[in-house]
Write an enzyme that holds these catalytic residues in place. Structure first.
Site, PDB file in Angstrom:
ATOM      1  N   SER A 136       0.870  -1.153   0.148  1.00 51.20           N
ATOM      2  CA  SER A 136      -0.143  -0.122   0.197  1.00 51.20           C
ATOM      3  C   SER A 136       0.946   1.194   0.013  1.00 51.20           C
ATOM      4  CB  SER A 136      -0.893   0.050   1.292  1.00 51.20           C
ATOM      5  OG  SER A 136      -1.513   1.203   1.485  1.00 51.20           O
ATOM      6  N   LYS A 162      -1.144  -0.695  -4.462  1.00 48.88           N
ATOM      7  CA  LYS A 162      -2.551  -0.160  -4.186  1.00 48.88           C
ATOM      8  C   LYS A 162      -2.126   1.438  -3.643  1.00 48.88           C
ATOM      9  CE  LYS A 162      -4.648  -0.014   0.308  1.00 48.88           C
ATOM     10  NZ  LYS A 162      -5.358  -0.951   1.329  1.00 48.88           N
ATOM     11  N   LEU A 163      -2.648   2.258  -4.314  1.00 51.43           N
ATOM     12  CA  LEU A 163      -2.433   3.728  -4.330  1.00 51.43           C
ATOM     13  C   LEU A 163      -3.132   4.398  -3.386  1.00 51.43           C
ATOM     14  CD1 LEU A 163      -1.854   4.777  -8.019  1.00 51.43           C
ATOM     15  CD2 LEU A 163      -0.252   3.764  -6.577  1.00 51.43           C
ATOM     16  N   LYS A 164      -2.913   5.085  -2.221  1.00 53.54           N
ATOM     17  CA  LYS A 164      -3.977   5.860  -1.567  1.00 53.54           C
ATOM     18  C   LYS A 164      -4.334   6.819  -2.241  1.00 53.54           C
ATOM     19  CE  LYS A 164      -3.939   3.432   2.400  1.00 53.54           C
ATOM     20  NZ  LYS A 164      -5.542   3.050   2.912  1.00 53.54           N
ATOM     21  N   ASP A 189      -7.318   3.108  -2.946  1.00 55.75           N
ATOM     22  CA  ASP A 189      -8.057   2.911  -1.519  1.00 55.75           C
ATOM     23  C   ASP A 189      -8.153   4.555  -1.064  1.00 55.75           C
ATOM     24  OD1 ASP A 189      -8.931   2.412   0.964  1.00 55.75           O
ATOM     25  OD2 ASP A 189      -7.147   1.579   1.803  1.00 55.75           O
ATOM     26  N   ASN A 191     -10.043   5.354   1.433  1.00 54.01           N
ATOM     27  CA  ASN A 191     -10.356   5.437   2.844  1.00 54.01           C
ATOM     28  C   ASN A 191     -11.854   6.490   3.226  1.00 54.01           C
ATOM     29  OD1 ASN A 191      -7.033   5.116   3.316  1.00 54.01           O
ATOM     30  ND2 ASN A 191      -8.492   3.966   4.593  1.00 54.01           N
ATOM     31  N   GLU A 214     -11.164   0.602  -3.242  1.00 56.43           N
ATOM     32  CA  GLU A 214     -11.570   0.254  -1.797  1.00 56.43           C
ATOM     33  C   GLU A 214     -12.104   1.379  -1.187  1.00 56.43           C
ATOM     34  OE1 GLU A 214      -7.902  -1.337  -0.109  1.00 56.43           O
ATOM     35  OE2 GLU A 214      -8.854  -1.262   1.826  1.00 56.43           O
ATOM     36  N   ASP A 239     -13.732  -2.055   3.066  1.00 53.75           N
ATOM     37  CA  ASP A 239     -12.783  -2.173   4.210  1.00 53.75           C
ATOM     38  C   ASP A 239     -13.531  -1.798   5.540  1.00 53.75           C
ATOM     39  OD1 ASP A 239     -10.600  -1.998   5.995  1.00 53.75           O
ATOM     40  OD2 ASP A 239      -9.444  -0.746   4.852  1.00 53.75           O
ATOM     41  N   LYS A 263      -9.723  -7.513   7.669  1.00 53.96           N
ATOM     42  CA  LYS A 263      -8.615  -7.107   8.655  1.00 53.96           C
ATOM     43  C   LYS A 263      -9.256  -7.772  10.061  1.00 53.96           C
ATOM     44  CE  LYS A 263      -7.314  -2.814   6.709  1.00 53.96           C
ATOM     45  NZ  LYS A 263      -7.420  -1.207   6.673  1.00 53.96           N
ATOM     46  N   GLY A 291      -4.071  -4.659   6.029  1.00 54.09           N
ATOM     47  CA  GLY A 291      -2.852  -4.412   6.913  1.00 54.09           C
ATOM     48  C   GLY A 291      -3.228  -3.098   7.700  1.00 54.09           C
TER      49      GLY A 291
HETATM   50  O1  SMG Z   1      -0.245  -2.642   6.767  1.00 54.18           O
HETATM   51  O2  SMG Z   1       0.721  -2.076   4.850  1.00 54.18           O
HETATM   52  C1  SMG Z   1      -0.162  -1.966   5.731  1.00 54.18           C
HETATM   53  C2  SMG Z   1      -1.007  -0.708   5.721  1.00 54.18           C
HETATM   54  C3  SMG Z   1      -2.068  -1.119   4.528  1.00 54.18           C
HETATM   55  O3  SMG Z   1      -3.255   0.738   3.634  1.00 54.18           O
HETATM   56  C4  SMG Z   1      -3.204   0.082   4.300  1.00 54.18           C
HETATM   57  N1  SMG Z   1      -3.950   0.164   5.494  1.00 54.18           N
HETATM   58  O4  SMG Z   1      -7.068   1.485   4.796  1.00 54.18           O
HETATM   59  O5  SMG Z   1      -6.170  -0.470   4.212  1.00 54.18           O
HETATM   60  C5  SMG Z   1      -6.337   0.556   4.767  1.00 54.18           C
HETATM   61  C6  SMG Z   1      -4.936   1.052   5.528  1.00 54.18           C
HETATM   62  C7  SMG Z   1      -5.258   1.605   7.003  1.00 54.18           C
HETATM   63  C8  SMG Z   1      -4.253   1.869   7.898  1.00 54.18           C
HETATM   64  S1  SMG Z   1      -4.249   3.599   7.894  1.00 54.18           S
HETATM   65  C9  SMG Z   1      -2.962   3.799   9.345  1.00 54.18           C
HETATM   66 MG    MG Z   2      -8.366   0.526   3.180  1.00 55.04          MG
END
Ligand code: SMG
Ligand code: MG
Length: 369
Positions: A136, A162-164, A189, A191, A214, A239, A263, A291
């Site tokens: 990510s 995966k790109l935020k 993703d 969020n 996502e 998620d 998760k 994760g």
């Molecule tokens: O554990 O590699 C990891 C992080 C993966 O992007 C990741 N997690 O929304 O999926 C998600 C985010 C939440 C964590 S934000 C601190």
């Molecule tokens: Mg996520």
């Protein structure tokens, strides 16, 4: 049947190798609560996936600490002779707080499995010895930095990028990464940063052959995710919205997603995570392991989960070096083929390194009967 002698809570802090920016904030360190459950027969570890602030979810470290210390652990200790299958009932008087519950459930399960010499992966019905790893990638200051990070991760062997994203830092970035790497497995993703008014952005993203989008919308909004999914060819993945197996079933029935991110911490532990896996598998919905920047303790558990048969997509189960220069456990190392070995020893199969654990501990407290 198992009697709990003591539960030790520890708040630990580890610097991240690089800041991790999402649509809701930037993390520069990993701070989390670890629980060590000591029974008559063994000890077991659990890692809480909550963070410093209640931003990814309603839970946060200090709140989770109090829920564990004042409610869950006393209930566990009072229950005296229990098995892990009874913990749902023992903890039912506490509403929500899945991340706190997961920590104690996982630690207790780890102790139980270590006592009988059974690896967690075998207990969960896992079928793979190695799992495929994705990574990510946080929001970067510039597109050039994004491309450089993606290139580095691809060179290491990661099988899915995966790109935020967040409003305004989305289509152009995805377009740049797709142009530079036409063949890779790519997802985004959000969020929960968008609304249905952003439908044009999602339509624009359809041009880049994304594996999934996502959690685009509000964390509690299955209905509008279903509306958005009807508008798009690209699969949506949920998620934040999936906090139990029951919600996973609702989301799938409503058509709110076609992929589920599991998760274990967000759903109350490894046992509920297995139920989410089962619900999705029954409906032919692929799942993958999310994760939460876990230390080696949480990572070991994630790898066991990700080895179950329904986990057909690479997870956010990256190597320790993606997060920390020094992990709390022996480092998890991804092979150049982009896979990582599932721990084989009893329970979660790893232990914190004692000196490292002490060095990272910010606070500790032991609760006894
Ligand atoms: O554990 O590699 C990891 C992080 C993966 O992007 C990741 N997690 O929304 O999926 C998600 C985010 C939440 C964590 S934000 C601190
Ligand atoms: Mg996520």
């Amino acid at each position: 049947m198992t009697r709990v002698r003591a539960v030790e809570l520890r708040l630990v802090g580890l610097p991240l190798v690089r800041p991790f920016r999402t649509s809701f904030g930037t993390s520069t360190e990993k701070v989390c609560v670890l629980a060590r459950v000591e029974t008559d027969a063994a000890e077991g570890w659990g890692e809480c996936v909550a963070d410093i602030e209640p931003d990814f979810s309603a839970e946060f470290n200090e709140g989770a600490w109090l829920v564990m210390r004042d409610f869950l652990v006393p209930a566990l200790v009072r229950a005296d002779d229990v098995t892990v299958d009874e913990l749902d009932r023992v903890f039912a008087f506490v509403r929500g707080n899945q991340m706190a519950k997961a920590t104690i459930v996982d630690a207790f399960l780890d102790a139980e499995l270590r006592a009988r010499g059974e690896p967690l992966a075998a207990y969960l019905g896992a079928t793979s010895a190695r799992v495929a790893c994705g990574v990510s990638v946080g929001i970067t200051p510039t597109i050039d930095e994004l491309l450089a990070q993606v290139e580095g991760y691809l060179e290491e062997g990661y099988r899915r990028i995966k790109l935020k994203i967040e409003p305004g830092l989305d289509v152009e970035r995805v377009a740049a990464v797709r142009a530079a790497f036409p063949e890779i497995m790519l997802s985004v993703d959000a969020n929960a940063a968008y609304t249905l008014d952003d439908a044009d952005t999602f339509r624009a993203l359809e041009a880049y052959d994304l594996l999934m989008i996502e959690q685009p919308l509000h964390h509690d909004d299955l209905v509008r995710h279903a509306s958005l999914q009807r508008m798009l060819r690209t699969d949506l993945c949920l998620d934040e919205s999936i906090r139990s197996a029951a919600l996973a079933r609702d989301a799938i029935e409503l058509g709110a997603c076609r992929i589920v991110n599991i998760k274990q911490g967000r759903v109350g532990g490894a046992l509920e995570a297995r139920r989410v896996h089962d619900v999705a598998r029954e409906a032919d919905v692929p799942v993958w392991c999310g994760g939460m920047l876990e230390t080696g303790i949480g990572r070991a558990l994630n790898l066991a989960l990700a080895a179950m048969p329904g986990f057909t997509l690479p997870g956010d189960t990256s190597g320790s070096s993606r997060y920390f220069s020094e992990d709390l456990t022996a480092p998890f190392v991804m092979a150049p083929d982009g896979t990582m070995a599932v721990p084989r020893r009893p329970g979660i199969g790893v232990d914190p390194l004692p000196e490292r654990l002490e060095a990272c501990t910010l606070r500790r407290e032991t609760i006894r009967p």
